[in-house]
Write a protein that holds these residues in place. Structure first.
Motif, PDB file in Angstrom:
ATOM      1  N   VAL A  56       0.758  -1.220  -0.085  1.00 57.78           N
ATOM      2  CA  VAL A  56      -0.031  -0.043   0.109  1.00 57.78           C
ATOM      3  C   VAL A  56       0.980   1.085  -0.007  1.00 57.78           C
ATOM      4  CG1 VAL A  56      -1.647   1.285   1.303  1.00 57.78           C
ATOM      5  CG2 VAL A  56      -1.815  -1.251   1.233  1.00 57.78           C
ATOM      6  N   LEU A  57       0.828   2.122  -0.929  1.00 57.18           N
ATOM      7  CA  LEU A  57       1.339   3.417  -1.125  1.00 57.18           C
ATOM      8  C   LEU A  57       0.711   4.493  -0.413  1.00 57.18           C
ATOM      9  CD1 LEU A  57       2.297   3.235  -4.844  1.00 57.18           C
ATOM     10  CD2 LEU A  57       3.352   2.223  -2.918  1.00 57.18           C
ATOM     11  N   GLY A  58      -0.550   4.358   0.025  1.00 54.20           N
ATOM     12  CA  GLY A  58      -1.209   5.523   0.865  1.00 54.20           C
ATOM     13  C   GLY A  58      -2.741   5.720   0.355  1.00 54.20           C
ATOM     14  N   SER A  59      -3.343   6.570   1.322  1.00 56.09           N
ATOM     15  CA  SER A  59      -4.858   6.599   0.734  1.00 56.09           C
ATOM     16  C   SER A  59      -5.077   8.316   0.549  1.00 56.09           C
ATOM     17  CB  SER A  59      -5.273   6.321   2.009  1.00 56.09           C
ATOM     18  OG  SER A  59      -5.255   4.774   2.375  1.00 56.09           O
ATOM     19  N   ILE A  60      -6.256   8.457  -0.053  1.00 53.88           N
ATOM     20  CA  ILE A  60      -6.826   9.612  -0.223  1.00 53.88           C
ATOM     21  C   ILE A  60      -8.190   9.823   0.141  1.00 53.88           C
ATOM     22  CG2 ILE A  60      -5.063  10.137  -2.081  1.00 53.88           C
ATOM     23  CD1 ILE A  60      -7.167   9.703  -4.072  1.00 53.88           C
ATOM     24  N   ILE A  61      -8.751  10.950   0.412  1.00 56.86           N
ATOM     25  CA  ILE A  61     -10.005  11.325   0.645  1.00 56.86           C
ATOM     26  C   ILE A  61     -10.550  12.198  -0.156  1.00 56.86           C
ATOM     27  CG2 ILE A  61     -11.717  12.153   2.344  1.00 56.86           C
ATOM     28  CD1 ILE A  61      -9.996  10.921   4.583  1.00 56.86           C
ATOM     29  N   GLY A  62     -11.753  12.063  -0.628  1.00 62.09           N
ATOM     30  CA  GLY A  62     -12.518  12.969  -1.782  1.00 62.09           C
ATOM     31  C   GLY A  62     -13.862  12.897  -1.636  1.00 62.09           C
TER      32      GLY A  62
END
Length: 199
Positions: A121-127
């Motif tokens: 896992v490289l990371g997470s985003i929120i939108g």
């Protein structure tokens, strides 16, 4: 309870989603109810595409409870999501924002082409997705992606995989406070408190 395999097979064979391919799996990772709509979110890996699947909630429930015989109609809206280090993120969680026509979403970048076999896992985003005023059988109007932001911890990219969201508090026009849950694919989870600022 209703056997949903017929609907599952129809979605799995829909050319806008997996298209029956052995390489592209149906992978519905998130769902939310907004008004009279049921929203399901297909997560893409390295193959396939991210997509929003929109049902009329009354029609879906009528079928699910057995009051209606015909499968519910649906609309599919493909989405291209932001990338992290060149890897497109995939939908992983959703929650309807109270009192609006907006759904808050989380997505994560995972280095795998198989939705079952986990990758780094490289990371997470929120939108968020807003303006969902269409119903199945008609175009979804103004289904637009708003701003996305990387989830950070102490100024650095948070490397966990966020898989669900809940709205805890509206900060009086200055943003909102969220709770989120991660999955490390090894049986462990973290409970996060995330502040989204609109300033």
């Amino acid at each position: 309870p209703r056997d949903v395999s017929e609907l599952y097979d129809r979605l799995r064979n829909d050319s806008s989603l997996a298209g029956g391919s052995d390489e592209i799996k149906l992978n519905i990772e998130a769902g939310a109810v907004m008004g009279d709509q049921l929203l399901l979110f297909q997560r893409a890996s390295k193959k396939g595409r991210n997509a929003l699947i929109t049902f009329s909630l009354p029609e879906f429930l009528g079928w699910f409870t057995g009051d209606a015989a015909n499968l519910p109609k649906y609309e599919i809206t493909p989405y291209g999501l932001p990338s992290l280090d060149g890897l497109e993120t995939g939908f992983s969680g959703a929650v309807a924002e109270p009192g609006s026509n907006t759904v808050l979403l989380c997505a994560s970048a995972e280095n795998t082409s198989d939705p079952v076999r986990d990758g780094r896992v490289l990371g997470s985003i929120i939108g968020k997705v807003s303006g969902l005023t269409g119903i199945p059988g008609n175009p979804v109007e103004a289904a637009a992606l708003a701003d996305w932001a990387e989830v950070t911890l102490e100024g650095e990219r948070f490397s966990g995989k966020i898989e669900s969201l809940a709205v805890m508090k509206d900060l009086a026009g200055k943003g909102m406070l969220l709770r989120a849950v991660t999955d490390d694919d090894k049986g462990g989870s973290e409970l996060l408190e995330i502040r989204i600022s609109e300033e």
